[in-house]
Design a protein around this motif. Structure first.
Motif, PDB file in Angstrom:
ATOM      1  N   MET A 155       0.814  -1.214   0.000  1.00 21.23           N
ATOM      2  CA  MET A 155       0.000   0.000   0.000  1.00 21.23           C
ATOM      3  C   MET A 155       0.853   1.273   0.000  1.00 21.23           C
ATOM      4  SD  MET A 155      -3.196  -1.008  -0.014  1.00 21.23           S
ATOM      5  CE  MET A 155      -4.025   0.493   0.467  1.00 21.23           C
ATOM      6  N   ILE A 156       2.171   1.152   0.028  1.00 16.67           N
ATOM      7  CA  ILE A 156       3.044   2.332   0.055  1.00 16.67           C
ATOM      8  C   ILE A 156       3.099   2.968  -1.331  1.00 16.67           C
ATOM      9  CG2 ILE A 156       5.385   3.170   0.469  1.00 16.67           C
ATOM     10  CD1 ILE A 156       5.754   0.987   2.495  1.00 16.67           C
ATOM     11  N   ARG A 157       2.797   4.261  -1.386  1.00 12.15           N
ATOM     12  CA  ARG A 157       2.807   4.981  -2.654  1.00 12.15           C
ATOM     13  C   ARG A 157       4.226   5.376  -3.048  1.00 12.15           C
ATOM     14  NH1 ARG A 157      -2.127   8.002  -4.137  1.00 12.15           N
ATOM     15  NH2 ARG A 157      -3.893   7.027  -3.090  1.00 12.15           N
ATOM     16  N   GLU A 158       4.342   5.935  -4.252  1.00 16.00           N
ATOM     17  CA  GLU A 158       5.660   6.316  -4.760  1.00 16.00           C
ATOM     18  C   GLU A 158       6.342   7.361  -3.883  1.00 16.00           C
ATOM     19  OE1 GLU A 158       7.327   4.908  -6.904  1.00 16.00           O
ATOM     20  OE2 GLU A 158       6.021   3.892  -8.311  1.00 16.00           O
ATOM     21  N   ASP A 159       5.544   8.181  -3.178  1.00 13.78           N
ATOM     22  CA  ASP A 159       6.138   9.189  -2.297  1.00 13.78           C
ATOM     23  C   ASP A 159       6.349   8.657  -0.883  1.00 13.78           C
ATOM     24  OD1 ASP A 159       3.556   9.022  -1.403  1.00 13.78           O
ATOM     25  OD2 ASP A 159       3.080  11.150  -1.617  1.00 13.78           O
ATOM     26  N   ALA A 160       6.317   7.330  -0.723  1.00 10.73           N
ATOM     27  CA  ALA A 160       6.587   6.647   0.550  1.00 10.73           C
ATOM     28  C   ALA A 160       5.510   6.911   1.600  1.00 10.73           C
ATOM     29  CB  ALA A 160       7.962   7.008   1.094  1.00 10.73           C
ATOM     30  N   THR A 161       4.282   7.204   1.160  1.00 10.63           N
ATOM     31  CA  THR A 161       3.174   7.393   2.088  1.00 10.63           C
ATOM     32  C   THR A 161       2.112   6.329   1.860  1.00 10.63           C
ATOM     33  OG1 THR A 161       1.902   8.848   0.614  1.00 10.63           O
ATOM     34  CG2 THR A 161       3.549   9.890   2.066  1.00 10.63           C
ATOM     35  N   ILE A 162       1.242   6.169   2.845  1.00 11.17           N
ATOM     36  CA  ILE A 162       0.062   5.312   2.719  1.00 11.17           C
ATOM     37  C   ILE A 162      -1.160   6.157   3.025  1.00 11.17           C
ATOM     38  CG2 ILE A 162      -1.207   3.348   3.668  1.00 11.17           C
ATOM     39  CD1 ILE A 162       1.378   1.965   4.232  1.00 11.17           C
ATOM     40  N   ASP A 163      -2.139   6.136   2.150  1.00  8.60           N
ATOM     41  CA  ASP A 163      -3.396   6.819   2.364  1.00  8.60           C
ATOM     42  C   ASP A 163      -4.247   5.966   3.305  1.00  8.60           C
ATOM     43  OD1 ASP A 163      -6.408   7.118   1.603  1.00  8.60           O
ATOM     44  OD2 ASP A 163      -5.470   8.971   0.887  1.00  8.60           O
ATOM     45  N   ALA A 164      -4.538   6.489   4.490  1.00  2.75           N
ATOM     46  CA  ALA A 164      -5.262   5.701   5.488  1.00  2.75           C
ATOM     47  C   ALA A 164      -6.657   5.320   4.999  1.00  2.75           C
ATOM     48  CB  ALA A 164      -5.345   6.462   6.806  1.00  2.75           C
ATOM     49  N   GLY A 165      -7.304   6.188   4.239  1.00  7.84           N
ATOM     50  CA  GLY A 165      -8.630   5.859   3.729  1.00  7.84           C
ATOM     51  C   GLY A 165      -8.602   4.625   2.855  1.00  7.84           C
ATOM     52  N   GLU A 166      -7.633   4.559   1.933  1.00  6.57           N
ATOM     53  CA  GLU A 166      -7.487   3.369   1.086  1.00  6.57           C
ATOM     54  C   GLU A 166      -7.157   2.154   1.935  1.00  6.57           C
ATOM     55  OE1 GLU A 166      -4.501   4.294  -1.766  1.00  6.57           O
ATOM     56  OE2 GLU A 166      -5.814   5.534  -3.010  1.00  6.57           O
ATOM     57  N   LEU A 167      -6.316   2.349   2.935  1.00  2.66           N
ATOM     58  CA  LEU A 167      -5.910   1.244   3.794  1.00  2.66           C
ATOM     59  C   LEU A 167      -7.111   0.650   4.527  1.00  2.66           C
ATOM     60  CD1 LEU A 167      -3.553  -0.408   4.976  1.00  2.66           C
ATOM     61  CD2 LEU A 167      -3.356   1.346   6.759  1.00  2.66           C
ATOM     62  N   TYR A 168      -7.953   1.502   5.099  1.00  2.86           N
ATOM     63  CA  TYR A 168      -9.144   1.022   5.811  1.00  2.86           C
ATOM     64  C   TYR A 168     -10.108   0.328   4.843  1.00  2.86           C
ATOM     65  CZ  TYR A 168      -8.194   3.271  10.324  1.00  2.86           C
ATOM     66  OH  TYR A 168      -7.660   3.607  11.549  1.00  2.86           O
ATOM     67  N   ASP A 169     -10.267   0.876   3.635  1.00  5.49           N
ATOM     68  CA  ASP A 169     -11.199   0.276   2.669  1.00  5.49           C
ATOM     69  C   ASP A 169     -10.739  -1.121   2.254  1.00  5.49           C
ATOM     70  OD1 ASP A 169     -12.794   2.508   2.714  1.00  5.49           O
ATOM     71  OD2 ASP A 169     -11.966   3.392   0.885  1.00  5.49           O
ATOM     72  N   VAL A 170      -9.462  -1.255   1.952  1.00  6.06           N
ATOM     73  CA  VAL A 170      -8.925  -2.556   1.540  1.00  6.06           C
ATOM     74  C   VAL A 170      -8.999  -3.550   2.693  1.00  6.06           C
ATOM     75  CG1 VAL A 170      -6.814  -3.769   0.870  1.00  6.06           C
ATOM     76  CG2 VAL A 170      -7.447  -1.641  -0.280  1.00  6.06           C
ATOM     77  N   ALA A 171      -8.638  -3.083   3.884  1.00  7.95           N
ATOM     78  CA  ALA A 171      -8.689  -3.972   5.051  1.00  7.95           C
ATOM     79  C   ALA A 171     -10.099  -4.487   5.297  1.00  7.95           C
ATOM     80  CB  ALA A 171      -8.168  -3.238   6.282  1.00  7.95           C
TER      81      ALA A 171
END
Length: 268
Positions: free
Chosen positions: A1-17
């Motif tokens: 889930m780590i993006r190219e700028d080395a961040t993770i969007d928590a909204g996407e993380l919660y949705d996928v989880a």
């Protein structure tokens, strides 16, 4: 889930989880643990938060990219075997058990198989990587590396027979059988999936890929049975990533690794 700028969007993380059957509370606890371990920093709250991968986490990801590229390059015949076996031996005393265990794990991680106490072998060049690991562990002076084209183990000298004796090919093949089945099911599901479902399937596929490939030493085709299941499973995964490449997925680093490796297969 780590993006190219080395961040993770928590909204996407919660949705996928959620699609994967995890509750919001489980995700929050996982995030808390990752931050406590120093693997991420945290900015914001809840679904609007952003996780930032630390330098250590980013550095740990890069070997995965190299491994992925090598696997597909070997499958398409761009990496051949020169018949040379690469060996590494270490002698670390009981008083330094932690370093001894760590170098043993590193040798296995890089595809090595134990021949006897403290002696490991692989068909791939690994001297630079193993030497760096040993030096980092402070046991560089206790590591010996050598190469040979004349390897005999238990009286066996035939290269494919040696590979079958040294590595658990049946267990490795079983893992790839599971990956092939999962990839075939995923390809069908992707064609009617929503964007969140596509993202979830992509993450699940990457996890299944790791489960199958992590214990695989990626032996050269010359050492494997004909029509090796590992190459067929990875080809099925490539089909999934071609399908995903046409989808509007977020700029996640893992996805770039796969799409680039797959693009190289077809020359795209």
């Amino acid at each position: 889930m780590i993006r190219e700028d080395a961040t993770i969007d928590a909204g996407e993380l919660y949705d996928v989880a959620a699609v994967l059957g995890m509750s919001d509370q489980q995700v929050r606890l996982c995030i808390k643990r990752l931050v406590a371990e120093g693997r991420f920093t945290h900015e914001g709250r809840g679904r609007r938060a952003t996780l930032h991968a630390t330098a250590e986490t980013r550095a740990a990801l890069e070997p995965g990219s190299e491994f992925l590229r090598f696997a597909y390059a070997q499958d398409r015949g761009q990496v051949g075997w020169d018949g040379v076996w690469h060996l590494a031996a270490f002698a670390v005393p009981e008083s330094d058990r932690q370093a001894r265990d760590a170098i043993r794990e590193a040798l296995v991680y890089h595809g090595g198989a134990p021949i006897q106490g403290g002696l490991y072998v692989t068909p791939h060049p690994w001297e630079d990587r193993i030497t760096r690991v040993a030096t980092t562990l402070g046991i560089g002076d206790r590591l010996t590396t050598l190469t040979t084209t004349d390897l005999s183990f238990g009286g066996i000298t035939d290269a494919p027979e040696l590979a079958a004796r040294l590595w658990p090919l049946d267990r490795i093949a079983a893992g790839h059988e599971r990956l092939l089945s999962f990839a075939e099911q995923t390809l069908t599901a992707l064609r009617t999936a929503t964007p969140t479902e596509q993202l979830t399937l992509a993450v699940a596929l990457a996890v299944e890929f790791d489960l199958a490939v992590d214990p695989d030493p990626l032996l050269p085709p010359e050492l494997l049975p004909p029509n090796w299941i590992g190459a067929r499973a990875r080809a099925a995964v490539a089909d999934c990533w071609r399908e995903l490449d046409a989808a509007p997925l977020p700029p996640i680093r893992l996805f770039r690794w796969y799409t680039e490796a797959v693009a190289e297969i077809t020359g795209a």
